[in-house]
Design an enzyme around this catalytic site. Sequence first.
Site, PDB file in Angstrom:
ATOM      1  NE  ARG A 174     -54.166  54.196 101.715  1.00 29.78           N
ATOM      2  CZ  ARG A 174     -54.975  55.256 101.826  1.00 29.78           C
ATOM      3  NH1 ARG A 174     -55.697  55.639 100.775  1.00 29.78           N
ATOM      4  NH2 ARG A 174     -55.069  55.914 102.957  1.00 29.78           N
ATOM      5  CB  CYS A 234     -62.035  55.095 103.472  1.00 24.29           C
ATOM      6  SG  CYS A 234     -62.558  56.806 103.744  1.00 24.29           S
TER       7      CYS A 234
END
Length: 275
Positions: A174, A234
């Site tokens: 990611r 995050c």
Amino acid sequence: MPPLIDATELSALMAAQPVKLVDAGWRLDGTDTRARYRAAHIPGAVFLDLEAVSDPASPLPHTLPDAEAFGQAMGALGLSEADTIVVYEAGPMFSAPRAWWMLRTFGARDVRVLNGGLRAWVEAGGKTVSGDATPAPTRFNARLDPDALVGLEDVRTALQSGDTSVLDARGPARFWGDSPEPRPGVRPGHMPGAVNLPYADLVDPQGRLRSAVDLEARFRAAGLHETAVPVTTCGSGVTAAILVLALTVLGRSARLYDGSWAEWGSHADTPVQTG
């Protein structure tokens, strides 16, 4: 107080004084963690729903509510800012640090994370019960600590200055944009200048936070600035709290970007790097 407690220490603490227990299980894959709580939890534990205790006006997932709403939600769970509170989850460390961070950010003075969660409790001989808890409502006097978190413009400034570490807790796929984001309308990739330190690298195979020596080595390898207070981020502000917890274990402060990639990656004017 140290931010972590192990199962044996928790058992001794519960025998010595009142302790408020909070199951803060949440999973990105949609696991019904409330059902998991109802099936088995530490006696006396209440369930904290991270989605429910969030800002209903925000388009972003589970962002902090205001102090009044947070205080009401915690009071309804029977929690006071003066209580000794231990948060945990069923499964490897993932969301309990977010609840720990939220409670601390709104003024809880003694809150800790059960290292290893429910599994560690059971392996240490602890009993579990099923069903729902019925806590007596109380008052949680919530007051936001503004130094605990940052917003988008703060992060933009930190990245431009280059003197503050911005640590991204997402997995490498990611971070580098090799896999699509789980939320629609969010671009893949990372903030230029951010450093990837996956939260999973800080958790051992038993689902526990790694030793202080190991944590120190991993932060050092990531190039953590020695003096500036780092920013953690995050996907949506949950696993970034694991980095805050780890830094707290090491005696360091950190600030959490609550909007995280869900916010940064959805804005048209924020730079994004891939590859």
